[in-house]
Design a protein around this motif. Structure first.
Motif, PDB file in Angstrom:
ATOM      1  N   GLY A   1       0.816  -1.051   0.212  1.00 31.24           N
ATOM      2  CA  GLY A   1      -0.104   0.071  -0.049  1.00 31.24           C
ATOM      3  C   GLY A   1       0.674   1.247  -0.078  1.00 31.24           C
ATOM      4  O   GLY A   1       0.478   2.149  -0.663  1.00 31.24           O
ATOM      5  N   VAL A   2       2.113   1.180   0.817  1.00 31.22           N
ATOM      6  CA  VAL A   2       2.581   2.546   0.867  1.00 31.22           C
ATOM      7  C   VAL A   2       3.493   2.712  -0.676  1.00 31.22           C
ATOM      8  O   VAL A   2       3.600   3.917  -0.912  1.00 31.22           O
ATOM      9  CB  VAL A   2       3.761   2.491   2.023  1.00 31.22           C
ATOM     10  CG1 VAL A   2       4.920   1.657   1.640  1.00 31.22           C
ATOM     11  CG2 VAL A   2       4.322   3.762   2.325  1.00 31.22           C
ATOM     12  N   GLU A   3       3.627   1.736  -1.365  1.00 28.30           N
ATOM     13  CA  GLU A   3       4.459   1.713  -2.609  1.00 28.30           C
ATOM     14  C   GLU A   3       3.503   2.559  -3.588  1.00 28.30           C
ATOM     15  O   GLU A   3       3.659   3.279  -4.459  1.00 28.30           O
ATOM     16  CB  GLU A   3       4.812   0.347  -3.148  1.00 28.30           C
ATOM     17  CG  GLU A   3       6.121  -0.102  -2.430  1.00 28.30           C
ATOM     18  CD  GLU A   3       6.547  -1.463  -2.821  1.00 28.30           C
ATOM     19  OE1 GLU A   3       7.297  -1.625  -3.605  1.00 28.30           O
ATOM     20  OE2 GLU A   3       5.856  -2.482  -2.217  1.00 28.30           O
ATOM     21  N   VAL A   4       2.238   2.057  -3.589  1.00 30.01           N
ATOM     22  CA  VAL A   4       1.143   2.466  -4.408  1.00 30.01           C
ATOM     23  C   VAL A   4       1.047   4.105  -4.186  1.00 30.01           C
ATOM     24  O   VAL A   4       0.997   4.674  -4.950  1.00 30.01           O
ATOM     25  CB  VAL A   4      -0.216   1.921  -4.158  1.00 30.01           C
ATOM     26  CG1 VAL A   4      -1.388   2.603  -4.899  1.00 30.01           C
ATOM     27  CG2 VAL A   4      -0.007   0.452  -4.654  1.00 30.01           C
ATOM     28  N   LEU A   5       1.004   4.525  -2.731  1.00 28.56           N
ATOM     29  CA  LEU A   5       0.658   5.873  -2.251  1.00 28.56           C
ATOM     30  C   LEU A   5       2.129   6.700  -3.006  1.00 28.56           C
ATOM     31  O   LEU A   5       1.622   7.708  -3.477  1.00 28.56           O
ATOM     32  CB  LEU A   5       0.475   6.013  -0.862  1.00 28.56           C
ATOM     33  CG  LEU A   5      -0.936   5.401  -0.389  1.00 28.56           C
ATOM     34  CD1 LEU A   5      -1.055   5.309   0.917  1.00 28.56           C
ATOM     35  CD2 LEU A   5      -1.874   6.194  -1.056  1.00 28.56           C
TER      36      LEU A   5
ATOM     37  N   GLU B   1       4.628   5.334   6.339  1.00 28.70           N
ATOM     38  CA  GLU B   1       3.697   4.406   6.843  1.00 28.70           C
ATOM     39  C   GLU B   1       3.068   4.869   8.101  1.00 28.70           C
ATOM     40  O   GLU B   1       3.758   5.209   8.934  1.00 28.70           O
ATOM     41  CB  GLU B   1       4.586   3.087   7.257  1.00 28.70           C
ATOM     42  CG  GLU B   1       3.877   1.898   7.326  1.00 28.70           C
ATOM     43  CD  GLU B   1       4.742   0.830   7.695  1.00 28.70           C
ATOM     44  OE1 GLU B   1       4.434  -0.326   8.375  1.00 28.70           O
ATOM     45  OE2 GLU B   1       5.775   0.321   6.917  1.00 28.70           O
ATOM     46  N   GLY B   2       1.484   4.374   7.869  1.00 29.19           N
ATOM     47  CA  GLY B   2       0.783   4.920   8.920  1.00 29.19           C
ATOM     48  C   GLY B   2       0.172   6.434   8.972  1.00 29.19           C
ATOM     49  O   GLY B   2      -0.378   6.836   9.732  1.00 29.19           O
TER      50      GLY B   2
ATOM     51  N   VAL C   1      -4.496   3.954   6.516  1.00 32.41           N
ATOM     52  CA  VAL C   1      -4.589   2.638   6.711  1.00 32.41           C
ATOM     53  C   VAL C   1      -3.868   1.662   5.452  1.00 32.41           C
ATOM     54  O   VAL C   1      -3.133   1.013   5.527  1.00 32.41           O
ATOM     55  CB  VAL C   1      -6.003   2.223   6.508  1.00 32.41           C
ATOM     56  CG1 VAL C   1      -6.310   0.552   6.533  1.00 32.41           C
ATOM     57  CG2 VAL C   1      -6.607   2.528   8.092  1.00 32.41           C
ATOM     58  N   GLN C   2      -4.048   2.442   4.253  1.00 33.01           N
ATOM     59  CA  GLN C   2      -3.569   1.557   3.184  1.00 33.01           C
ATOM     60  C   GLN C   2      -2.056   1.646   3.096  1.00 33.01           C
ATOM     61  O   GLN C   2      -1.238   0.849   2.856  1.00 33.01           O
ATOM     62  CB  GLN C   2      -4.091   2.647   1.617  1.00 33.01           C
ATOM     63  CG  GLN C   2      -3.480   1.876   0.481  1.00 33.01           C
ATOM     64  CD  GLN C   2      -3.763   2.432  -0.834  1.00 33.01           C
ATOM     65  OE1 GLN C   2      -4.677   3.596  -0.685  1.00 33.01           O
ATOM     66  NE2 GLN C   2      -3.498   2.241  -1.967  1.00 33.01           N
ATOM     67  N   SER C   3      -1.414   2.649   3.836  1.00 28.83           N
ATOM     68  CA  SER C   3       0.068   3.010   3.866  1.00 28.83           C
ATOM     69  C   SER C   3       0.588   1.662   4.736  1.00 28.83           C
ATOM     70  O   SER C   3       1.920   1.590   4.872  1.00 28.83           O
ATOM     71  CB  SER C   3       0.369   4.223   4.278  1.00 28.83           C
ATOM     72  OG  SER C   3       0.348   4.460   5.616  1.00 28.83           O
ATOM     73  N   THR C   4      -0.139   1.205   5.472  1.00 32.14           N
ATOM     74  CA  THR C   4       0.256  -0.202   6.201  1.00 32.14           C
ATOM     75  C   THR C   4       0.009  -1.369   5.781  1.00 32.14           C
ATOM     76  O   THR C   4       0.415  -2.399   6.474  1.00 32.14           O
ATOM     77  CB  THR C   4      -0.425   0.190   7.663  1.00 32.14           C
ATOM     78  OG1 THR C   4      -1.828  -0.346   7.423  1.00 32.14           O
ATOM     79  CG2 THR C   4      -0.286   1.451   8.359  1.00 32.14           C
ATOM     80  N   LEU C   5      -0.621  -1.418   4.556  1.00 33.40           N
ATOM     81  CA  LEU C   5      -0.963  -2.887   4.179  1.00 33.40           C
ATOM     82  C   LEU C   5       0.068  -3.445   3.148  1.00 33.40           C
ATOM     83  O   LEU C   5       0.575  -3.001   2.405  1.00 33.40           O
ATOM     84  CB  LEU C   5      -2.176  -2.603   3.310  1.00 33.40           C
ATOM     85  CG  LEU C   5      -3.357  -2.012   3.871  1.00 33.40           C
ATOM     86  CD1 LEU C   5      -4.474  -2.006   2.893  1.00 33.40           C
ATOM     87  CD2 LEU C   5      -3.903  -2.835   5.204  1.00 33.40           C
TER      88      LEU C   5
END
Length: 164
Positions: free
Chosen positions: A24-28, A54-55, A91-95
Motif C-alpha cells: 500500500g505504501v508503494e502505491v501511495l 507508513e501509517g 490505513v492503506q500505507s500499512t498494508l
C-alpha cells in the motif's frame, strides 16, 4: 454569467491493477511521485496527495467556489471526502502486498467553516490501531495556521485481494 471548470482524468483501472502487486505504501508513493495517475475523484475536487509515510498521509486542497454549498462555504461532503481519503490512505500505507481495505464507517465533526479566504487546508490521516481484519484511523483537517477545522475517525475492513 456562469463559471466553468474543466478537468481530465486517466483510467482508474491503472491504479487498481497495481494495488495487488505492491504494498500500500508503494502505491501511495507512486501516486505522490506521479508514476501512477491519481484517482478521478482527485481531479473532480482538485485536491492533492502531499505526504506519505507508513501509517500517515496528508492531502491538501485550495478551497474554491466550486466546493461551495448554498450557504456560501465549503460543503461538508468536501470535508468528509478529504478526511475519508486521509484516514483511508493512512490505513492503506500499512498494508502488505495483496491486501486491500474498505471503509466501514466515517464519523466527522465539523468545527469551523471553510471559504476561499481560508486558504489551503490539509487533511492529515494517521492509523490509531491496525489488526489483522480491521483498522482504526483518524484524520484532522487543518488550515495553514494548524487550526482544527474538522476531525474524523474511520474503521476499515482489511481483506486479501484475489490472486492475479
Amino acid at each position: 454569467m456562469g463559471r466553468t471548470r474543466t478537468y481530465e482524468w486517466q483510467d482508474p483501472a491503472i491504479v487498481g491493477a497495481t494495488a495487488g502487486r505492491v504494498s500500500g505504501v508503494e502505491v501511495l508513493r507512486d501516486l505522490l511521485e506521479g508514476r501512477l495517475p491519481p484517482p478521478p475523484l482527485v481531479a473532480a475536487l482538485d485536491f492533492a496527495l502531499e505526504e506519505v509515510e507508513e501509517g500517515r498521509v496528508v492531502f491538501s486542497l485550495m478551497p474554491g467556489e466550486e466546493h461551495y454549498n448554498s450557504l456560501g462555504s465549503v460543503h461538508g461532503g468536501v470535508y468528509a471526502t478529504l478526511l475519508d481519503s486521509a484516514a483511508g490512505g493512512a490505513v492503506q500505507s500499512t498494508l502488505p502486498q495483496g491486501t486491500a481495505y474498505t471503509s466501514l464507517d466515517l464519523t466527522v465533526k465539523f468545527l469551523r467553516r471553510i471559504t476561499v479566504d481560508t486558504g489551503k487546508v490539509r487533511a492529515i490521516g494517521t492509523v490509531v490501531n491496525r489488526g489483522r481484519q480491521t483498522a482504526l484511523a483518524q484524520a484532522q483537517l487543518v488550515d495553514a495556521e494548524d487550526r482544527l477545522l474538522a476531525h474524523a475517525t474511520s474503521s476499515c475492513m482489511l481483506f486479501p485481494l484475489p490472486a492475479p
